[in-house]
Scaffold this motif. Structure first.
Motif, PDB file in Angstrom:
ATOM      1  N   UNK A 144     -46.084  18.654  23.552  1.00  0.00           N
ATOM      2  CA  UNK A 144     -44.934  18.702  23.148  1.00  0.00           C
ATOM      3  C   UNK A 144     -44.087  17.315  22.946  1.00  0.00           C
ATOM      4  N   UNK A 145     -44.275  16.420  23.695  1.00  0.00           N
ATOM      5  CA  UNK A 145     -43.930  14.953  23.581  1.00  0.00           C
ATOM      6  C   UNK A 145     -44.571  14.390  22.291  1.00  0.00           C
ATOM      7  N   UNK A 146     -45.777  14.739  22.176  1.00  0.00           N
ATOM      8  CA  UNK A 146     -46.547  14.006  21.191  1.00  0.00           C
ATOM      9  C   UNK A 146     -45.865  14.631  19.711  1.00  0.00           C
ATOM     10  N   UNK A 147     -45.736  16.148  19.532  1.00  0.00           N
ATOM     11  CA  UNK A 147     -45.216  16.876  18.580  1.00  0.00           C
ATOM     12  C   UNK A 147     -43.596  16.080  18.370  1.00  0.00           C
ATOM     13  N   UNK A 148     -42.968  16.049  19.242  1.00  0.00           N
ATOM     14  CA  UNK A 148     -41.513  15.199  19.112  1.00  0.00           C
ATOM     15  C   UNK A 148     -41.641  14.251  18.492  1.00  0.00           C
ATOM     16  N   UNK A 149     -42.481  13.154  19.066  1.00  0.00           N
ATOM     17  CA  UNK A 149     -42.676  11.836  18.448  1.00  0.00           C
ATOM     18  C   UNK A 149     -43.286  11.936  17.119  1.00  0.00           C
ATOM     19  N   UNK A 150     -43.956  12.659  16.767  1.00  0.00           N
ATOM     20  CA  UNK A 150     -44.567  12.879  15.335  1.00  0.00           C
ATOM     21  C   UNK A 150     -43.464  13.249  14.512  1.00  0.00           C
ATOM     22  N   UNK A 151     -42.731  14.184  14.816  1.00  0.00           N
ATOM     23  CA  UNK A 151     -41.741  14.718  14.060  1.00  0.00           C
ATOM     24  C   UNK A 151     -40.474  13.576  13.576  1.00  0.00           C
ATOM     25  N   UNK A 152     -40.269  13.084  14.879  1.00  0.00           N
ATOM     26  CA  UNK A 152     -39.311  11.888  14.908  1.00  0.00           C
ATOM     27  C   UNK A 152     -39.625  10.736  13.744  1.00  0.00           C
ATOM     28  N   UNK A 153     -41.110  10.465  13.775  1.00  0.00           N
ATOM     29  CA  UNK A 153     -41.750   9.258  12.922  1.00  0.00           C
ATOM     30  C   UNK A 153     -41.393  10.027  11.391  1.00  0.00           C
ATOM     31  N   UNK A 154     -41.985  11.230  11.155  1.00  0.00           N
ATOM     32  CA  UNK A 154     -41.894  11.791   9.892  1.00  0.00           C
ATOM     33  C   UNK A 154     -40.635  11.664   9.295  1.00  0.00           C
ATOM     34  N   UNK A 155     -39.396  12.298  10.150  1.00  0.00           N
ATOM     35  CA  UNK A 155     -38.059  12.133   9.833  1.00  0.00           C
ATOM     36  C   UNK A 155     -37.506  10.843   9.526  1.00  0.00           C
ATOM     37  N   UNK A 156     -37.970   9.744  10.374  1.00  0.00           N
ATOM     38  CA  UNK A 156     -37.405   8.383  10.045  1.00  0.00           C
ATOM     39  C   UNK A 156     -38.141   8.158   8.846  1.00  0.00           C
TER      40      UNK A 156
END
Length: 317
Positions: A144-156
């Motif tokens: 879940x932490x990886x999913x959140x980090x990747x989502x944040x990267x894509x959003x940024x």
């Protein structure tokens, strides 16, 4: 032909020779040497400059070289398949190609052999491979932490792209262009945001994978940490990550200038002015930084002591 024609031909030949010289590579040099070797000694050009005769002579060798390369490629592909690899495995290692694309490539190079499926070992699935983690070895919280980090990267990345466009087109960075003008257009604010987002995603993935391997082999992490280079690498990475996460609200002083209490927060050429309402926050941020640096120093001191013990074990010699 007029009197000026030979001079124009010489100019054209010189321009072509210079063009070929700038585009030379080791492979072209080998072809040129091979082409010159078949000429009588009296007709071989002197010097390193590539002439038009060199280029045409080398070109005549290309078809034979291409056939030799095709034969070598076919022989290497057959050697790999004879040792039990599948077309799928070979395709992944050979440019991420599909099974069908790899087979077509082999046929286009002149390959004619086939490999019955029964002659190959059974294909190992990712779940069965000793070199891959299974889904059961991954902690759902880490995933879940990886999913959140990747989502944040894509959003940024999306936000940066939205902020830094001109007439609807992304302003790309051109290393050969005017750097001052590009940075003035794009700005530097986006770069730290992207770097932190990328690093956060990478750390989440690394943490998930390391935790998975530790579940499979509980003693793996202890063996790894016996190496002082691994401990130092971990410590430096953690320290850099901590500095990146320190919010601006902590008002952590980052330059070697005296701090003075004044009316508001301002940076002067010879000092940094701190507003009276921010003094306690600055004290707290400095205390946190000192605690973290002392932890870093403790790890470094342990490593220094270990290396001194190794040095003593070797004696004075």
């Amino acid at each position: 032909m007029t009197d000026g024609a030979p001079e124009e031909d010489d100019v054209t030949t010189a321009l072509l020779a210079r063009h070929l010289h700038h585009r030379r590579s080791g492979f072209i040099d080998e072809l040129v040497v091979a082409a010159r070797s078949v000429l009588p000694p009296a007709k071989r050009p002197s010097g390193d400059e590539v002439t038009t005769e060199d280029a045409t002579g080398a070109l005549r060798l290309v078809p034979d070289v291409r056939r030799d390369l095709d034969r070598a490629e076919v022989a290497l592909i057959e050697s790999v398949l004879d040792r039990g690899w599948t077309w799928e495995q070979l395709g992944v290692a050979y440019g991420d190609r599909s099974k069908q694309a790899m087979q077509q490539h082999y046929r286009r190079r002149g390959g004619k052999r086939t490999w019955p499926a029964g002659e190959r070992p059974p294909r190992v699935t990712p779940e069965e491979s000793p070199h891959r983690l299974t889904s059961g070895e991954l902690d759902p919280a880490d995933v879940a932490a990886v999913h959140a980090a990747i989502a944040a990267l894509l959003s940024t990345a999306h936000d940066v792209a939205e902020e830094h466009t001109v007439d609807g087109a992304w302003v790309a960075f051109d290393p050969d262009g005017d750097l001052v003008e590009q940075f003035a257009t794009i700005g530097l604010d986006a770069l730290p945001r992207l770097e932190v987002a990328c690093r956060t995603a990478a750390e989440a993935i690394t943490g998930m994978v390391q935790a998975g391997w530790n579940r499979r082999d509980p003693g793996r992490e202890a063996r790894r940490l016996r190496s002082w280079t691994e401990r130092l690498r971990d410590e430096n990475r953690d320290l850099a990550s901590w500095l990146d996460r320190v919010p601006d609200g902590l008002l952590l002083p980052r330059v070697d200038r005296p701090l003075v209490v004044g009316q508001r927060r301002r940076v002067h050429p010879d000092s940094v002015e701190i507003g009276p309402d921010d003094v306690d926050r600055v004290r707290a941020s400095i205390a946190q930084a000192l605690a973290r640096m002392e932890q870093h120093q403790s790890t470094t001191d342990q490593i220094v002591e270990e290396l001194r013990r190794r040095q003593a074990e070797l004696g004075d010699a």
